[in-house]
Structure formats: C-alpha cells, structure tokens
Design an enzyme around this catalytic site. Structure first.
Site, short mmCIF file in Angstrom:
data_model
loop_
_atom_site.label_atom_id
_atom_site.label_comp_id
_atom_site.label_asym_id
_atom_site.label_seq_id
_atom_site.Cartn_x
_atom_site.Cartn_y
_atom_site.Cartn_z
N SER A 12 0.85 -1.06 -0.18
CA SER A 12 -0.17 0.07 -0.10
C SER A 12 0.88 1.23 0.09
CB SER A 12 -1.05 -0.02 1.23
OG SER A 12 -0.36 0.48 2.43
N ARG A 90 13.13 -7.08 5.65
CA ARG A 90 14.27 -7.77 5.94
C ARG A 90 15.27 -6.62 6.27
NH1 ARG A 90 15.51 -12.56 4.40
NH2 ARG A 90 13.63 -13.59 3.24
N ASN A 106 13.51 4.19 4.61
CA ASN A 106 12.32 3.45 5.16
C ASN A 106 11.26 4.06 5.86
OD1 ASN A 106 11.66 0.64 5.96
ND2 ASN A 106 12.15 1.28 8.04
N HIS A 108 8.38 3.27 8.85
CA HIS A 108 8.33 2.31 9.94
C HIS A 108 7.04 2.88 10.85
CE1 HIS A 108 9.37 -0.39 12.85
NE2 HIS A 108 9.22 0.46 13.80
N GLU A 142 21.88 0.52 12.10
CA GLU A 142 21.02 0.11 12.92
C GLU A 142 19.60 -0.19 12.79
OE1 GLU A 142 21.63 3.18 16.51
OE2 GLU A 142 22.17 4.10 15.06
N ASP A 144 15.84 -0.20 12.13
CA ASP A 144 14.94 1.02 12.47
C ASP A 144 15.40 2.44 13.25
OD1 ASP A 144 13.18 -0.47 11.00
OD2 ASP A 144 12.41 -1.55 12.76
N GLU A 173 1.05 7.18 6.89
CA GLU A 173 2.47 6.53 6.10
C GLU A 173 2.36 6.95 4.85
OE1 GLU A 173 3.45 2.47 6.57
OE2 GLU A 173 2.33 2.42 8.64
C1 GAR Z 1 3.56 -0.64 6.82
O1 GAR Z 1 2.76 -0.39 8.02
C2 GAR Z 1 5.07 -0.25 6.96
O2 GAR Z 1 5.35 0.84 7.92
C3 GAR Z 1 5.57 -1.57 7.77
O3 GAR Z 1 5.13 -2.61 6.97
C4 GAR Z 1 3.49 -2.22 6.46
C5 GAR Z 1 3.70 -2.36 5.06
O4 GAR Z 1 2.73 -2.14 4.42
N1 GAR Z 1 6.99 -1.72 7.73
C6 GAR Z 1 7.77 -1.97 8.87
O5 GAR Z 1 7.14 -2.75 9.87
C7 GAR Z 1 9.19 -2.18 8.62
N2 GAR Z 1 9.78 -2.40 9.96
P1 GAR Z 1 2.48 -2.01 2.87
O6 GAR Z 1 3.25 -3.16 2.24
O7 GAR Z 1 1.05 -2.04 2.62
O8 GAR Z 1 3.20 -0.70 2.44
#
Ligand code: GAR
Length: 215
Positions: A12, A90, A106, A108, A142, A144, A173
């Site tokens: 998304s 990853r 990234n 998060h 490091e 996140d 996000e």
């Molecule tokens: C999102 O909430 C993103 O912030 C999180 O995974 C989800 C992916 O959603 N990422 C992490 O947790 C990274 N540490 P998406 O595939 O719909 O964009």
C-alpha cells in the site's frame, strides 16, 4: 529521480508512491520494484500500473551477502538514485547500504526510537502508549534507527485493536512517504550528524502532523 522500491507484501505504501506520481505530485519515476516474495499484492500493483518489477528471493542464494549483491546489481542496473523500503521485511547489511550511502529510506509504523522491529503497532498497544505514529528515516546499519526525516503522530484510543491502530497510522504513512521523496527529489534534505534538515519545510504547531505540505 529514479526510484527503486523494495517490498515484501501488500504494497500500500508502494501504491501511495504510484498515486503521487500519477497525480503529478512527484516528478520521479519508479525504475524498479523488487519483492523478496512471490505472489504478493505489491507485484499485482506493478503489473496494473506497468512498473518494472522483479522477484528476488533470499533463499535462491547461499548467503545474505550474495542476495544483497544481487539486489545492488538490479538496482544499479536500473539506474536507481534513491531506494525506498516500503514494507520490506528484511534488514539490509552494509553490503547493500555502502552502495547507496544516505540513499536508502524506510517507512516504519512507530515514532522511532519507540517500538522498533516487528509488530510496532502491537508493541505500542501493549506498552500502553497514548500516542504513536510513523517515521520516515534514512536507513543505517542500526535497525529502524537512522536519522529521522519526517514523523506523523496519531492518538492511541482505548478501544483500539492492532488493526484499527495500524489503519490509522497507515493513512499517515501514505502521506509522509511521498512527501519525503519529494523533499529529497527537490534537493531540500541535508543530513547533519543524527539530524536531518529539510530546507524550507513548514513546521506548524502540534499535536498532529505539522510538517506536511501537500500529501
Ligand atoms: C507498513 O505499515 C510499514 O510501515 C511496515 O509494514 C507495513 C507494510 O505495508 N514496515 C515495517 O514494519 C518495517 N519495519 P504495505 O506493504 O501495505 O506498504
């Protein structure tokens, strides 16, 4: 800029970038999407929007080093300037990161340094936080925890479930990720040690999401 996007699932956040490009809010192009998993929704989105994509799986390689070298080769081969981790589950090692110094960002789903790692929204609920949110940061070795470029916060409500909190955070996000890409694209982002300076960004007042301009 030529964007390279790394994904693992739903995509998304990838869609938010696609939408911002298609709406003319971003002048950049997505040169390549790489998924480390087959058959995920992120790939369907690429097909639908005619975006170059590849699946590169970790288990196709003997070592993490070889896997990451392949990622580098694919990204460089597509002329990628900025790598966006959009739900990529990853941790990248210096093998990848040294090839794109301060060129990997990234998203998060927490206000880092709180709730790093997996299930950030669950962690926020279990901790009893009243406010959580999301962060776009530069990726360093490091986990996140690289320099923060933008954050948006949301309330954690008493009746929240992991799903409802995740959904509330996700909406932000989808706003801050394209916003940051545009700031970087416009050459307005400078890193000074741990701090990130965004040239000309408007900073309003709290509580919520003061720095957003257009997304
Ligand atoms: C999102 O909430 C993103 O912030 C999180 O995974 C989800 C992916 O959603 N990422 C992490 O947790 C990274 N540490 P998406 O595939 O719909 O964009």
């Amino acid at each position: 800029m030529n964007l390279g996007v790394l994904v693992s699932g739903r995509g998304s956040n990838l869609q938010a970038i696609i939408d911002a490009i298609e709406a003319g809010k971003l002048k950049d192009r997505i040169a390549l999407v790489i998924s480390d998993r087959e058959g995920v929704q992120a790939i369907d989105r690429c097909v639908k929007h005619g975006i170059p994509h590849r699946v590169i799986k970790r288990r196709s390689f003997d070592s993490k080093e070889e896997f990451e070298k392949k990622l580098v080769e694919a990204m460089k081969g597509s002329g990628v300037d900025l790598v966006v981790l959009a739900g990529f589950m990853r941790v990248l090692s210096p093998i990848f990161l040294k090839e794109f110094p301060m060129k990997v960002i990234n998203i998060h789903p927490s206000l880092i340094p709180a709730f790093q790692g997996m299930h950030a929204q669950r962690q926020a609920l279990q901790y009893g936080a009243r406010i959580s949110g999301c962060t776009v940061h530069f990726v360093t070795e490091e986990l996140d925890n690289g320099p923060v470029i933008a954050q948006a916060c949301v309330p954690v409500l008493p009746e929240d479930t992991e799903e409802s909190l995740s959904e509330r955070i996700l909406r932000h996000e989808h706003r801050i990720l394209p916003q940051v890409i545009r700031w970087i694209s416009e050459g307005r982002v400078r890193v000074e040690g741990r701090k990130v300076v965004v040239e000309g960004a408007r900073y309003g007042t709290l509580p919520f999401n003061p720095e957003l301009e257009d997304f």
